[in-house]
Design a protein around this motif. Structure first.
Motif, PDB file in Angstrom:
ATOM      1  N   CYS A 208      83.785  56.777 -26.118  1.00 33.44           N
ATOM      2  CA  CYS A 208      83.352  56.942 -27.511  1.00 33.44           C
ATOM      3  C   CYS A 208      84.464  57.445 -28.421  1.00 33.44           C
ATOM      4  O   CYS A 208      84.329  57.435 -29.641  1.00 33.44           O
ATOM      5  CB  CYS A 208      82.157  57.884 -27.591  1.00 33.44           C
ATOM      6  N   GLY A 209      85.571  57.919 -27.834  1.00 34.04           N
ATOM      7  CA  GLY A 209      86.701  58.363 -28.635  1.00 34.04           C
ATOM      8  C   GLY A 209      86.546  59.734 -29.242  1.00 34.04           C
ATOM      9  O   GLY A 209      87.369  60.145 -30.073  1.00 34.04           O
ATOM     10  N   GLN A 210      85.523  60.496 -28.832  1.00 33.24           N
ATOM     11  CA  GLN A 210      85.294  61.825 -29.404  1.00 33.24           C
ATOM     12  C   GLN A 210      85.688  62.907 -28.404  1.00 33.24           C
ATOM     13  O   GLN A 210      85.713  62.681 -27.196  1.00 33.24           O
ATOM     14  CB  GLN A 210      83.821  61.975 -29.798  1.00 33.24           C
ATOM     15  N   TRP A 211      85.981  64.104 -28.939  1.00 28.19           N
ATOM     16  CA  TRP A 211      86.396  65.203 -28.070  1.00 28.19           C
ATOM     17  C   TRP A 211      85.211  65.693 -27.240  1.00 28.19           C
ATOM     18  O   TRP A 211      84.064  65.613 -27.660  1.00 28.19           O
ATOM     19  CB  TRP A 211      87.026  66.344 -28.865  1.00 28.19           C
ATOM     20  N   ILE A 212      85.534  66.201 -26.061  1.00 30.36           N
ATOM     21  CA  ILE A 212      84.499  66.636 -25.121  1.00 30.36           C
ATOM     22  C   ILE A 212      84.710  68.117 -24.804  1.00 30.36           C
ATOM     23  O   ILE A 212      85.803  68.514 -24.386  1.00 30.36           O
ATOM     24  CB  ILE A 212      84.567  65.849 -23.801  1.00 30.36           C
ATOM     25  N   ALA A 213      83.680  68.905 -24.983  1.00 32.28           N
ATOM     26  CA  ALA A 213      83.756  70.318 -24.609  1.00 32.28           C
ATOM     27  C   ALA A 213      83.636  70.425 -23.092  1.00 32.28           C
ATOM     28  O   ALA A 213      82.760  69.801 -22.493  1.00 32.28           O
ATOM     29  CB  ALA A 213      82.647  71.116 -25.285  1.00 32.28           C
ATOM     30  N   PRO A 214      84.504  71.191 -22.440  1.00 31.23           N
ATOM     31  CA  PRO A 214      84.419  71.323 -20.981  1.00 31.23           C
ATOM     32  C   PRO A 214      83.161  72.074 -20.567  1.00 31.23           C
ATOM     33  O   PRO A 214      82.628  72.904 -21.309  1.00 31.23           O
ATOM     34  CB  PRO A 214      85.682  72.116 -20.624  1.00 31.23           C
ATOM     35  N   GLN A 215      82.672  71.767 -19.368  1.00 32.09           N
ATOM     36  CA  GLN A 215      81.513  72.462 -18.835  1.00 32.09           C
ATOM     37  C   GLN A 215      81.932  73.839 -18.323  1.00 32.09           C
ATOM     38  O   GLN A 215      83.118  74.177 -18.297  1.00 32.09           O
ATOM     39  CB  GLN A 215      80.894  71.630 -17.719  1.00 32.09           C
ATOM     40  N   ALA A 216      80.939  74.614 -17.899  1.00 32.22           N
ATOM     41  CA  ALA A 216      81.216  75.982 -17.448  1.00 32.22           C
ATOM     42  C   ALA A 216      82.186  76.004 -16.274  1.00 32.22           C
ATOM     43  O   ALA A 216      82.979  76.939 -16.124  1.00 32.22           O
ATOM     44  CB  ALA A 216      79.907  76.679 -17.071  1.00 32.22           C
ATOM     45  N   ASP A 217      82.146  74.963 -15.440  1.00 31.23           N
ATOM     46  CA  ASP A 217      83.044  74.918 -14.277  1.00 31.23           C
ATOM     47  C   ASP A 217      84.407  74.320 -14.609  1.00 31.23           C
ATOM     48  O   ASP A 217      85.237  74.105 -13.723  1.00 31.23           O
ATOM     49  CB  ASP A 217      82.403  74.134 -13.133  1.00 31.23           C
TER      50      ASP A 217
END
Length: 390
Positions: A208-217
C-alpha cells in the motif's frame, strides 16, 4: 428512532432488519471510537458511549430471542466481537448485507467490515484534523483560482508516506509561488515518533506504500486488508527515522489509502495512452480520462468491502457542458477487481440497491481491470499522462 434509549418493540421483517443494523452500527462505531482510547480512565464512562448503547440494545434483543446476552462490555468486545461472526448474533439482516462469517475485530483491530458499519468516526482529533485540513486546501485552491493545487497535494501525500529531511524541504519548496503550500505540507507530515520506528528506521509497506507501526514484539506487518490478503507482498522498505517526517495517521486513513486505487487506475490508463486529469473541479470526480481516440470518461472509484453499504453513499455524477475542459461522454463507477473477484454479487447488489445509480442509467459499474481493458492501447511508452489540471 432515538439512539439514546431503547427503541420500540419491532414487528415484521423490515423492522427486525432495522433493529439489527442499528445494533451493528452502534457496536462498530464504539469499537472504532475505542481505537484512540489510551487507557485514560473516565470516571463514569470508561468506554465509548456507542458501545454501551449497542450492548444495551443487543442485550434486549437477546432476551426477546431467549438467548444468552453478553455480560458487560468486556464480554461484548473480547468474545462477541473478536470471536463470534455477526451472523451468530440473535439479529436479523438483509441477505444483501452479506454478514455471514464477518467479525468486527480481527487481531484486536476493527475489521474492514467493522469500519464500514461504523456510523461516525469517534476519533475526534483525527476527524477534525483531516476534515479541516482538506477543506482548507480546497478553499484556498479555489480562492487562488488554482484548483489543480488540491489535486497536486492529494497526489503527493498519497505517493509519499515518509520523507527524509532533504526530501521534506524540497517538497515544501516545490510551489514557491503559493506560500500556503509549505503550510499544507507542515500540517500533513509530523515528526517520526518512537512508536512509529524500530531500530532507528521507519517501515514502508511494499503493497500500500504507507508507513507501518511496529508491533509490541518489534515485528512489522501491514494490517491493511489488501496487503494482508497478498502472498507475494514485498518486504517493507526502511527509511532512516532521524529527522524524517511521516504522513499523519488520519491522512493515511482518510486520504492516502483511499487515494491509492484512484492514482493506480489513473497511471494504468495513462500507460495505454490516455490523458488523465486527477480530482477535477476540486474532487467533483476522481478522474476524467480522454482515450487516445478522443473518447472521454468520468470516473469515480469506490473501494468498499460492502456493496450493500456503498450503495447508500453513491452520489450523482456532475454533468458539464461540451465546452468545459473536463467534459466527458460516459460515466463509470469503478470497483477494484479484487472486490468483485471476492464477491460475485458485488456489482448486482450495488446496481439493485443504489437509488443514485438507478437515476443515472448512463453511469456504468465496472471493475478497474475492465475499464483499463476498454481503453485503446497505443503500445507507445510515454504516450499518455496523469495531470492535476486541465
Amino acid at each position: 428512532m432515538s439512539l439514546t434509549q431503547f427503541g420500540p418493540v419491532y414487528s415484521g421483517r423490515a423492522s427486525a432488519v432495522r433493529a439489527g443494523e442499528v445494533v451493528l452500527s452502534l457496536v462498530a462505531s464504539g469499537l472504532v471510537g475505542m481505537r484512540g482510547w489510551a487507557g485514560v480512565r473516565r470516571l463514569q464512562q470508561p468506554y465509548d458511549r456507542s458501545l454501551q448503547l449497542g450492548l444495551d440494545r443487543l442485550a434486549a434483543l437477546c432476551v426477546r430471542a431467549g438467548r444468552d446476552a453478553p455480560v458487560g462490555v468486556q464480554d461484548l468486545v473480547g468474545v462477541w466481537c473478536a470471536q463470534r461472526p455477526v451472523d451468530s448474533w440473535p439479529l436479523e439482516f438483509d441477505p444483501d448485507a452479506q454478514v455471514s462469517g464477518e467479525r468486527l475485530l480481527i487481531g484486536g483491530e476493527p475489521s474492514e467490515f467493522c469500519l464500514e458499519w461504523a456510523v461516525t468516526a469517534r476519533d475526534v482529533v483525527s476527524e477534525v484534523h483531516e476534515s479541516v485540513l482538506v477543506k482548507h486546501v480546497k478553499d484556498t485552491a479555489a480562492l487562488l483560482g488554482r484548483p489543480e493545487l488540491y489535486a497536486r497535494w492529494r497526489l503527493f501525500v498519497t505517493d509519499h508516506a515518509v520523507l527524509g529531511p532533504d526530501e521534506f524541504l524540497a517538497a515544501k519548496n516545490a510551489v514557491l509561488d503559493v506560500p500556503q503550500w509549505a503550510t499544507w505540507l507542515e500540517e500533513s507530515y509530523g515528526a517520526v515518533t518512537a512508536e512509529a520506528a524500530a531500530g532507528g528506521r521507519v517501515a514502508v509497506c511494499g503493497g500500500c506504500g504507507q508507513w507501518i507501526a511496529p508491533q509490541a514484539d518489534g515485528r512489522v506487518r501491514c494490517k491493511v486488508w489488501r496487503c494482508v490478503q497478498r502472498h507475494d507482498l514485498p518486504e517493507p522498505a526502511r527509511v532512516e527515522a532521524q529527522g524524517a517526517r511521516r504522513l499523519e495517521p488520519e491522512l493515511v486513513r482518510f486520504v492516502a489509502l483511499p487515494g491509492r486505487p484512484e492514482v493506480d487506475l489513473a497511471r494504468r490508463l495513462a500507460a495505454r495512452g490516455a490523458r488523465v486529469v486527477l480530482y477535477p473541479k476540486l474532487d467533483a470526480l476522481d478522474l476524467v480520462a480522454v482515450w487516445p481516440g478522443g473518447h472521454s470518461v468520468g470516473v469515480d472509484v469506490k473501494d468498499w468491502h460492502s456493496p450493500y453499504l456503498l450503495a447508500r453513499r453513491i452520489k450523482m455524477f456532475p454533468r458539464w457542458g461540451a465546452d468545459d475542459p473536463h467534459a466527458y461522454r460516459k460515466g463509470y463507477l469503478v470497483v477494484p477487481q479484487d472486490r468483485v473477484r471476492a464477491n460475485r454479487r458485488y456489482v448486482k447488489i450495488l446496481v439493485q440497491r443504489s437509488e443514485a445509480l438507478k437515476a443515472q442509467p448512463w453511469v456504468e459499474v465496472v471493475s478497474d481491470d475492465d475499464l483499463v481493458a476498454s481503453c485503446p492501447d497505443l503500445g507507445t511508452a510515454g504516450a499518455g499522462e496523469v495531470v492535476c489540471g486541465p
